[in-house]
Enzyme design. Sequence first.
Site, PDB file in Angstrom:
ATOM      1  N   ASP A  10      10.110  -2.848 -10.228  1.00 47.66           N
ATOM      2  CA  ASP A  10       9.538  -1.720 -10.965  1.00 47.66           C
ATOM      3  C   ASP A  10      10.160  -1.697 -12.354  1.00 47.66           C
ATOM      4  OD1 ASP A  10       8.210   0.726 -11.483  1.00 47.66           O
ATOM      5  OD2 ASP A  10      10.007   1.850 -10.966  1.00 47.66           O
ATOM      6  N   SER A  11       9.561  -0.899 -13.232  1.00 49.96           N
ATOM      7  CA  SER A  11      10.132  -0.756 -14.569  1.00 49.96           C
ATOM      8  C   SER A  11      11.446   0.020 -14.532  1.00 49.96           C
ATOM      9  CB  SER A  11       9.143  -0.012 -15.469  1.00 49.96           C
ATOM     10  OG  SER A  11       8.857   1.262 -14.919  1.00 49.96           O
TER      11      SER A  11
HETATM   12  N1  DGL Z   1       6.959   2.341 -12.949  1.00 53.92           N
HETATM   13  C1  DGL Z   1       6.148   2.942 -13.992  1.00 53.92           C
HETATM   14  C2  DGL Z   1       4.740   3.163 -13.437  1.00 53.92           C
HETATM   15  O1  DGL Z   1       4.535   3.255 -12.240  1.00 53.92           O
HETATM   16  C3  DGL Z   1       6.861   4.189 -14.469  1.00 53.92           C
HETATM   17  C4  DGL Z   1       6.649   4.603 -15.862  1.00 53.92           C
HETATM   18  C5  DGL Z   1       6.918   3.594 -16.990  1.00 53.92           C
HETATM   19  O2  DGL Z   1       7.601   2.572 -16.843  1.00 53.92           O
HETATM   20  O3  DGL Z   1       6.444   3.912 -18.090  1.00 53.92           O
HETATM   21  O4  DGL Z   1       3.801   3.211 -14.178  1.00 53.92           O
END
Ligand code: DGL
Length: 265
Positions: A10-11
Amino acid sequence: MSTQPIGIFDSGIGGLTVCKAIADLLPGENIIYFGDTGRFPYGTRSMETITRYSREITGYLRSRDVKMIVIACNTSSAAALETLQNENDIPIIGVINAGARAACGRLKGESIGVIGTRATIKSASYVQAIHRIDSTIRVVQRHATLFVSLTEEGWIDDEITRLTSRKYLQEMVDQGVRTVILGCTHFPLLKKSINDIYPELDLIDTGEEIACEVADILKEKNLENPAPYGTIELYSSDITDAMQRLKEMFFGGDGIPIQKLIING
Ligand code: DGL
């Protein structure tokens, strides 16, 4: 049967919701989670940059010999799923298809609402995924970028979050939407605040949905781990307070540490 780990990325911290859902459903699996907190957020970046980051993380997970990869990040799934599937010979799945399938299955009325980051909404990936299932469904999209910061701030059950929900969701509710996909890893944490204002909304948590898809794929490909308990390794490119807080919420204070890992080209 396979004892190889499942890779999840994930980010940032939000994907821990997906990690937890998979660990709960499949306790025998070994899991390697990477959250790119050092380069967070992805949702305001270009598709090209998000794809590059996602490719780098996939390269790392492949170097750890994972048997499948789960893109827990909606933004990465929107930008890079197809590219990564074409470039790799192991199963790679993203949250968007799982969320779309669940929303279509649980549809109340004729419209589905989708909230996510700017990049996810701009990509229209949820619209396409829903229309692949049923092209007659009306999809109402809205970016809800501020929800990401509110979650990071820990304002999960808070008046500000309830007010922000009105701002983002009132228009779709007025248009008759009753099924809303929480198209960002952070948003499932805000379920209670959103439902306090809109109890009539069925909120789709893509993390829960994708855990079932992982179980199906492992079974179908005979890749399940027969062990009673698996291991969980958590890595992130920056160990932030928000990451630590969420990790403790899901996996407790001791036991599973977050290890720092910087991945780049
Ligand atoms: N993991 C991102 C998403 O689900 C979280 C928000 C982001 O990185 O901007 O879109």
